[in-house]
Write an enzyme that holds these catalytic residues in place. Structure first.
Site, PDB file in Angstrom:
ATOM      1  N   CYS A  93       0.846  -1.195   0.000  1.00 18.16           N
ATOM      2  CA  CYS A  93       0.000   0.000   0.000  1.00 18.16           C
ATOM      3  C   CYS A  93       0.879   1.243   0.000  1.00 18.16           C
ATOM      4  CB  CYS A  93      -0.891   0.019   1.235  1.00 18.16           C
ATOM      5  SG  CYS A  93      -1.936  -1.413   1.424  1.00 18.16           S
ATOM      6  N   HIS A  97       0.729   5.085  -1.812  1.00 12.60           N
ATOM      7  CA  HIS A  97       0.051   6.066  -0.957  1.00 12.60           C
ATOM      8  C   HIS A  97       0.992   6.798  -0.016  1.00 12.60           C
ATOM      9  CE1 HIS A  97      -3.803   4.704  -2.384  1.00 12.60           C
ATOM     10  NE2 HIS A  97      -3.523   3.465  -2.059  1.00 12.60           N
ATOM     11  N   CYS A 131      -8.640  -2.407  -4.231  1.00 10.96           N
ATOM     12  CA  CYS A 131      -7.309  -1.881  -4.535  1.00 10.96           C
ATOM     13  C   CYS A 131      -6.274  -2.996  -4.468  1.00 10.96           C
ATOM     14  CB  CYS A 131      -6.990  -0.777  -3.541  1.00 10.96           C
ATOM     15  SG  CYS A 131      -5.694   0.331  -4.079  1.00 10.96           S
ATOM     16  N   CYS A 194     -34.797   0.131  12.820  1.00  6.98           N
ATOM     17  CA  CYS A 194     -33.658   0.809  13.451  1.00  6.98           C
ATOM     18  C   CYS A 194     -34.120   2.155  13.971  1.00  6.98           C
ATOM     19  CB  CYS A 194     -32.538   1.026  12.444  1.00  6.98           C
ATOM     20  SG  CYS A 194     -32.127  -0.373  11.436  1.00  6.98           S
ATOM     21  N   CYS A 197     -36.116   2.944  17.493  1.00  2.33           N
ATOM     22  CA  CYS A 197     -35.308   3.011  18.719  1.00  2.33           C
ATOM     23  C   CYS A 197     -34.331   4.174  18.668  1.00  2.33           C
ATOM     24  CB  CYS A 197     -34.518   1.726  18.921  1.00  2.33           C
ATOM     25  SG  CYS A 197     -35.507   0.374  19.546  1.00  2.33           S
ATOM     26  N   ARG A 237     -21.752  -4.620  13.900  1.00  7.00           N
ATOM     27  CA  ARG A 237     -22.744  -4.036  14.803  1.00  7.00           C
ATOM     28  C   ARG A 237     -24.143  -4.118  14.194  1.00  7.00           C
ATOM     29  NH1 ARG A 237     -25.043  -3.483  18.419  1.00  7.00           N
ATOM     30  NH2 ARG A 237     -25.309  -1.841  19.939  1.00  7.00           N
ATOM     31  N   CYS A 241     -27.391  -5.946  15.801  1.00  6.73           N
ATOM     32  CA  CYS A 241     -28.671  -5.278  15.987  1.00  6.73           C
ATOM     33  C   CYS A 241     -29.784  -6.078  15.319  1.00  6.73           C
ATOM     34  CB  CYS A 241     -28.619  -3.871  15.401  1.00  6.73           C
ATOM     35  SG  CYS A 241     -28.953  -2.583  16.598  1.00  6.73           S
TER      36      CYS A 241
END
Lengths: 280, 124, 108
Positions: A93, A97, A131, A194, A197, A237, A241
């Protein structure tokens, strides 16, 4: 890049929403947006929300993120991975970069964004894998694996402090609306969306947990979460949920989750990128 | 013959009235089982949103059930049952899960919960 | 994840005699011995139960930890920096693992 069949459901839900609005059932709710979704209004005021949030978490999460964040180890590994030469073209990388990623400063603040090449929303995790495949000839990293998270964490941390600036104009607009439709879609055995709440009841308690406002949901991932005992991404996450409302979780980086990530990151526009985050 | 038919009807009616109807009322449910359903995380998990007796750290999304139940009496049994079964009939934009419609609880369990909720009122 | 990686944070510039905060982080799963896998097997207890902090040759802090401490534990304490000496933190877990790292404290 899997086209999730949930999109069909979403269209159905949109139609139903339009129907409900037509019969005047939602007369008590906030005005309908362009896509016909009835937006919720937060039950309590923003000041009241801040007061409640500080009463529960205080400065704990912020301090831990700076001083005692176990994700820092992963950040160091990410830095090493950034400089590691991989793939058929013999590049790392860092070869393109900058040795310490100087050219990537502030880039992560613009993600996720629309990309014509994939005709969809491009997230940072997806972009890193693309990439690697196209420019390095290296194998794609498995989502949510240690190396993938470490690299994503390091690249995002290069933009730390830069305000998030996500654009939803032009071709990104339909994807934003799709993400919003998913956000407002009732799902699972518990029949929750979602939004109900995290918009309408934000600031209220469910048992001993505070329902947080979606303003700060997307600015600190990947982050360490005490409940997991490890570092995870925003999409992990999402899956958590989804399981909590007894709905079927979707695969990582599928179309719906990328649209949803765009929607949530747009809510965080203007806040500085702060990775790795620390949450309870 | 006519009169006897009438008496038969009457007798049947009376028998129904005496034996079947009270059974239907008594089939309401068991308050003790109801409390278990209310307190169990995988079943009712009511304390997530409501204040219920004996549960620490209750949520405040829904109404306080200890206070709210003072306004309900035996006459509201069917209404309470419907509210737990599917609150959307009363409030289409509710956050409350449709416990009956989505089969989170069985019919018997909902009866137990209603019985328990009504018993909260009787104690005081 | 590598077990026993340690990160110690002290201020970069320390005046002599100053009271400075020290923060230390270690990676460790801290299994309680109460958790079960999906097949019902108990995950054996594996946690750090003994922490020593040395400043020079003196032991300045000692902690007895139990399984109640979270994974990847974090400790923080204050240190009066009155001499130039290494600050060493030693973690010992219940399976005999010893992890240590030291930082040099050079008050000006």
């Amino acid at each position: 890049m899997r086209r999730c069949f949930f999109l069909k459901k979403m269209v159905l839900m949109l139609a139903m929403g339009a129907l409900a609005a037509g019969t005047g059932r939602g007369a008590f709710a906030a005005p309908a947006s362009v896509s016909g979704i009835q937006e919720y209004k937060q039950n309590i005021s923003t000041q009241e929300y801040e007061k409640r949030y500080n009463a529960v978490y205080g400065k704990f999460t912020g301090q831990m993120a700076e001083q005692g964040n176990p994700a820092d180890f992963m950040l160091d590994d990410g830095k090493d991975l950034f400089k590691k030469v991989e793939g058929t073209t013999g590049k790392s990388c860092a070869s393109c970069h900058g040795e310490n990623g100087e050219k990537l400063k502030g880039v992560a603040a613009g993600y996720p964004k629309y990309d014509p090449a994939i005709k969809g929303i491009n997230t940072m995790a997806l972009q890193i894998n693309r990439c690697r495949k196209e420019n390095m000839g290296a194998p794609e990293l498995k989502y949510e694996s240690y190396d993938q998270l470490a690299l994503e964490l390091y690249v995002k941390s290069l933009s730390n402090g830069v305000p998030i600036k996500v654009s939803i104009d032009g071709p990104a607009r339909p994807f934003y609306e799709a993400g919003k439709a998913y956000y407002y879609m009732r799902q699972g055995q518990l029949n929750m969306s979602c939004a109900i709440c995290h918009v309408k009841y934000a600031g209220h308690m469910i048992r001993a947990n505070l329902l947080s406002n979606n303003r700060h949901h997307a600015d600190h991932w990947p982050g360490y979460r005490l409940k997991w005992g490890k570092t995870g991404s925003l999409q992990k996450r999402f899956r958590g949920c989804n399981k909590k409302v007894r709905a079927k979780p979707l695969p990582f980086q599928c179309d719906t989750y990328r649209d949803l990530e765009l929607y949530l990151t747009y809510q965080a526009n203007g806040l500085p990128v702060a990775v790795p985050g620390f949450r309870m | 013959m006519r009169t006897s038919k009438k008496t038969v009807f009457l007798a049947v009616g009376l028998t129904l009235a005496i034996f079947v109807l009270p059974v239907a009322v008594l089939a309401g449910g068991n308050a003790e089982n109801g409390k278990k359903v209310v307190d169990t995380k995988k079943l009712g998990n009511c304390a997530a949103c409501h204040v219920v007796p004996g549960m620490e750290f209750p949520g405040d999304v829904g109404p306080n059930l200890i206070e709210a139940m003072k306004n309900y009496s035996e006459a509201d049994r069917e209404m309470l049952r419907q509210r737990i079964s599917d609150e959307r009939k009363f409030n289409p934009d509710t956050i409350m899960p449709p416990f009956g419609t989505n089969k989170i609880l069985t019919g018997q369990q909902i009866d137990d919960v209603v019985e328990y909720l009504l018993s909260l009122n009787k104690k005081k | 994840m590598v077990i026993g990686r340690i990160k110690i944070r002290v201020p970069s510039v320390i005046k002599k005699g100053e009271v400075v905060p020290v923060m230390a982080l270690v990676t460790h799963p801290m299994e309680t011995g109460l958790r079960k896998t999906k097949d019902g097997k108990v995950v054996p207890a594996y946690f750090i139960n003994d922490v020593d902090v040395f400043y020079g040759n003196d032991r300045i802090t000692h902690c007895d930890w139990t399984y109640a401490i979270s994974a990847n534990p974090f400790i923080s304490f204050y240190l009066k920096a009155d001499k130039a000496a290494p600050l060493k933190i030693v973690y010992k877990d219940n399976k005999g693992g010893v992890y240590q790292q030291s930082v040099q404290i050079n008050p000006r």
